[in-house]
Write a protein that holds these residues in place. Structure first.
Motif, short mmCIF file in Angstrom:
data_model
loop_
_atom_site.label_atom_id
_atom_site.label_comp_id
_atom_site.label_asym_id
_atom_site.label_seq_id
_atom_site.Cartn_x
_atom_site.Cartn_y
_atom_site.Cartn_z
N GLU A 56 -2.92 5.93 3.50
CA GLU A 56 -4.12 6.11 4.31
C GLU A 56 -4.87 4.78 4.44
OE1 GLU A 56 -8.17 8.60 3.86
OE2 GLU A 56 -6.32 9.76 3.66
N LEU A 57 -4.94 4.03 3.35
CA LEU A 57 -5.59 2.72 3.38
C LEU A 57 -4.82 1.77 4.30
CD1 LEU A 57 -7.78 0.79 2.39
CD2 LEU A 57 -6.35 0.31 0.38
N TYR A 58 -3.49 1.85 4.26
CA TYR A 58 -2.66 1.03 5.16
C TYR A 58 -3.03 1.32 6.61
CZ TYR A 58 1.38 -0.23 7.99
OH TYR A 58 2.18 -0.72 8.97
N THR A 59 -3.12 2.59 6.95
CA THR A 59 -3.45 2.99 8.32
C THR A 59 -4.84 2.49 8.71
OG1 THR A 59 -2.08 4.96 8.07
CG2 THR A 59 -3.65 4.96 9.88
N GLU A 67 4.52 11.46 1.99
CA GLU A 67 5.49 12.44 1.49
C GLU A 67 4.88 13.83 1.49
OE1 GLU A 67 9.12 13.85 -0.18
OE2 GLU A 67 8.56 12.07 0.96
N SER A 68 3.61 13.93 1.12
CA SER A 68 2.95 15.24 1.11
C SER A 68 2.85 15.81 2.53
CB SER A 68 1.56 15.13 0.49
OG SER A 68 0.75 14.24 1.21
N LEU A 124 0.80 -1.22 0.00
CA LEU A 124 0.00 0.00 0.00
C LEU A 124 0.83 1.28 0.00
CD1 LEU A 124 -2.87 -1.12 2.37
CD2 LEU A 124 -2.87 -1.02 -0.12
N THR A 125 1.97 1.28 0.65
CA THR A 125 2.76 2.51 0.66
C THR A 125 3.51 2.71 -0.64
OG1 THR A 125 4.59 1.39 1.78
CG2 THR A 125 3.01 2.57 3.17
N GLU A 126 3.90 1.63 -1.29
CA GLU A 126 4.59 1.77 -2.57
C GLU A 126 3.65 2.27 -3.65
OE1 GLU A 126 6.49 -1.92 -3.50
OE2 GLU A 126 8.03 -1.68 -1.96
#
Length: 135
Positions: free
Chosen positions: A42-45, A81-82, A35-37
Motif C-alpha cells: 500500500e505504501l508502494y502504491t 496476497e490477501s 516495500l513489497t518484500e
C-alpha cells in the motif's frame, strides 16, 4: 526535481529523456523491491502515485515527459496476497452458489418429472380401474 529546468530539453534530446526515464525506472524498481518484500504494498502504491503527481506538476507543459514517467511509475499494479486470496475465495463462493443453484434446479426438474410420471400412472389406473383384476 533536479530536471525541472530541463523540461523543454527532453523533447530535443532523446538521450537526456532516456536518462530521466531510466532513473524513474530505477526508483520504481527499488521501491517495489523494498516495500513489497516487507509487506507494505500500500505504501508502494501511495509513493508511486505521489511521484507521478509531482512529475505531472513539474512537467505540466511537457505532455510526452508526463506520459513517459506515468507509464513507468503507474504502469504496474501490485496485488497484495490477501487481496488475491480474497478474490479467489469470492470466486469459489460464487462457483459454489452457482453449483448449488444448478443442483436445486436439477432436483426441482426431477421432482416435477417424477410427479408427472406418477400422475400419468394414476390416470392410467383410474381409466383402467374396472379392467384390472384384483387377485
Amino acid at each position: 526535481m533536479r530536471y525541472e529546468k530541463k523540461g523543454h530539453d527532453f523533447n530535443n534530446n532523446p538521450e537526456l529523456f532516456q536518462t530521466l526515464l531510466n532513473e524513474y525506472e530505477e526508483i520504481r524498481v527499488n521501491l517495489e523491491k523494498e516495500l513489497t518484500e516487507t509487506g507494505r504494498s500500500e505504501l508502494y502504491t501511495d509513493l508511486t502515485e505521489l511521484i507521478v503527481k509531482i512529475a505531472d506538476y513539474i512537467f505540466r507543459e511537457e505532455d510526452e515527459v508526463r506520459k513517459g514517467l506515468g507509464d513507468i511509475m503507474g504502469g504496474k499494479v501490485l496485488e497484495l496476497e490477501s487481496e488475491r486470496l480474497k478474490a479467489e475465495e469470492q470466486a469459489v463462493e460464487c462457483a459454489s452458489e452457482r453449483a448449488k443453484a444448478i443442483w436445486e434446479d436439477f432436483l426441482i426438474l426431477t421432482t416435477v418429472r417424477f410427479r408427472q410420471r406418477l400422475i400419468q400412472k394414476f390416470m392410467w389406473i383410474k381409466q383402467n380401474f374396472w379392467t384390472i383384476r384384483i387377485e
